[in-house]
Design a protein around this motif. Structure first.
Motif, PDB file in Angstrom:
ATOM      1  N   GLN A  18       5.727 -58.614  79.926  1.00 23.94           N
ATOM      2  CA  GLN A  18       7.127 -58.371  80.300  1.00 23.94           C
ATOM      3  C   GLN A  18       7.994 -59.591  79.973  1.00 23.94           C
ATOM      4  OE1 GLN A  18       8.032 -56.682  84.086  1.00 23.94           O
ATOM      5  NE2 GLN A  18       6.219 -55.386  84.131  1.00 23.94           N
ATOM      6  N   CYS A 182       7.996 -44.032  74.681  1.00 24.41           N
ATOM      7  CA  CYS A 182       9.137 -44.898  74.967  1.00 24.41           C
ATOM      8  C   CYS A 182      10.249 -44.090  75.634  1.00 24.41           C
ATOM      9  CB  CYS A 182       9.640 -45.545  73.683  1.00 24.41           C
ATOM     10  SG  CYS A 182      10.970 -46.744  73.935  1.00 24.41           S
ATOM     11  N   TRP A 233       8.751 -52.908  80.779  1.00 22.89           N
ATOM     12  CA  TRP A 233      10.127 -52.426  80.669  1.00 22.89           C
ATOM     13  C   TRP A 233      11.071 -53.591  80.409  1.00 22.89           C
ATOM     14  CZ3 TRP A 233      13.703 -54.184  84.295  1.00 22.89           C
ATOM     15  CH2 TRP A 233      13.172 -54.731  85.466  1.00 22.89           C
ATOM     16  N   LEU A 240      17.764 -49.027  80.372  1.00 20.02           N
ATOM     17  CA  LEU A 240      16.413 -49.417  80.752  1.00 20.02           C
ATOM     18  C   LEU A 240      15.440 -48.799  79.747  1.00 20.02           C
ATOM     19  CD1 LEU A 240      14.283 -50.552  82.740  1.00 20.02           C
ATOM     20  CD2 LEU A 240      14.418 -48.382  83.972  1.00 20.02           C
ATOM     21  N   LEU A 242      11.564 -48.335  78.748  1.00 16.80           N
ATOM     22  CA  LEU A 242      10.188 -48.415  79.206  1.00 16.80           C
ATOM     23  C   LEU A 242       9.242 -48.081  78.057  1.00 16.80           C
ATOM     24  CD1 LEU A 242      11.892 -46.639  81.658  1.00 16.80           C
ATOM     25  CD2 LEU A 242       9.887 -47.469  82.876  1.00 16.80           C
TER      26      LEU A 242
END
Length: 330
Positions: A18, A182, A233, A240, A242
């Motif tokens: 991340q 995604c 994410w 956003l 992910l």
């Protein structure tokens, strides 16, 4: 109790992934680490020159340790490949050996052929047993009718292929490959990572704003299982994003979450793979299959058949005094 081995500790891989996805580079990633040590610890001492030098020495010590581990891993990897190459060459030489039969003839037929023949014999027995079974009832629909009905249903679906092999819900858009999925979810203006609460488990996804935790944006079970440690994410262009790593990387998803509308998997358009993208062994296998298909279409011998003929010809030249009239090639 011995201390844990942190040199190969994978427990924090998800966290570092991340961080790496947001810093986008090795140097920025290292900057965040040393920034933390500088601001939140006494790693650099009390500000004196000796304390700073001790910190630099410690970094060099740890870096040197991991340099040694990396070189050792690469050495073992090279040795493994060399051993595999030797074994492969040894096996190839063994395959070139022709053995004499008890009758003095040469049998270089493929043993798989006899296995296939035995299998065919078993199929014949099964077919004979099936003929003894009573006929089905007249009201039962035939396989042809069921297949025609299925094809008719598929033909009626004139919708275009899903963009990115994904779709759009009332909350987000999503795309997928065989290995990952995604999701892009638009956020309120000026939303930052610290404003979100994102919980990803192997079978569930929950997204909410910390300002309103009682009304989550998404709170649903995933359609299939994911690998949590390899999923992460980020926030990009006020959305956003992910990235969910699929556990089974040989199947397509109909939807990210169970309550989402499902796409038609028959419309999926996989990305074309180039032979150059494959590893050496897989590439050789694919090229061999393609060559054999062309040879069969032209009525010519396949690569295996050519190899058998080549072995026999070499053996004939080496033993001109022997009778090869009983030699069998199949």
């Amino acid at each position: 109790m011995s201390p844990p081995d942190y040199t190969n500790d994978a427990r924090f891989d998800g966290l570092y992934l991340q961080i790496a996805s947001q810093t986008r580079g090795i140097e920025p990633l290292l900057d965040t680490l040393f920034s933390f040590l500088r601001r939140k610890s006494d790693f650099f001492g009390e500000g004196d020159e000796q304390g700073v030098e001790r910190a630099v020495d410690k970094v060099n010590e740890v870096l040197g340790r991991h340099r040694g581990l990396f070189l050792e891993e690469k050495r073992k990897e090279i040795e493994k490949k060399q051993k595999e190459a030797v074994q492969k060459e040894k096996k190839k030489k063994e395959d070139d050996v022709i053995e004499l039969g008890e009758d003095g003839g040469f049998d270089i037929s493929n043993s798989a052929d006899s296995s296939a023949a035995a299998a065919c014999g078993d199929d014949s027995n099964i077919a004979a047993e099936e003929t003894k079974q009573p006929a089905s009832t007249e009201n039962a629909p035939s396989d042809t009718a069921l297949k025609a009905e299925s094809n008719s249903t598929e033909d009626q679906d004139d919708s275009p292929p899903p963009l990115g092999n994904g779709g759009t819900t009332d909350k987000y858009t999503w795309t997928q490959t065989l290995s990952e999925l995604c999701i892009s979810l638009p956020l309120p203006p000026n939303t930052r990572a610290r404003d979100l609460n994102v919980i990803i488990t192997k079978n569930h996804l929950k997204i909410s704003l910390k300002s309103s935790p009682s009304t989550p944006i998404v709170d649903d079970s995933l359609s299939k299982t994911i690998v949590v440690d390899d999923s992460f994410w980020t926030i990009e262009d006020n959305s956003l994003v992910l990235t969910l790593q699929k556990l089974n990387q040989m199947e397509w998803w109909e939807a990210p979450c169970q309550s989402d509308p499902k796409i038609n998997l028959q419309k999926i358009q996989p990305e074309n793979s180039n032979l150059s993208d494959l590893d050496g062994e897989t590439r050789q296998t694919v090229e061999k299959m393609m060559y054999d298909q062309r040879q069969k279409a032209l009525g010519r011998p396949t690569s295996d058949e050519e190899k058998k003929m080549e072995i026999l010809e070499r053996f004939k030249k080496s033993h001109p005094e022997m009778d090869f009239s009983n030699a069998k090639i199949s």
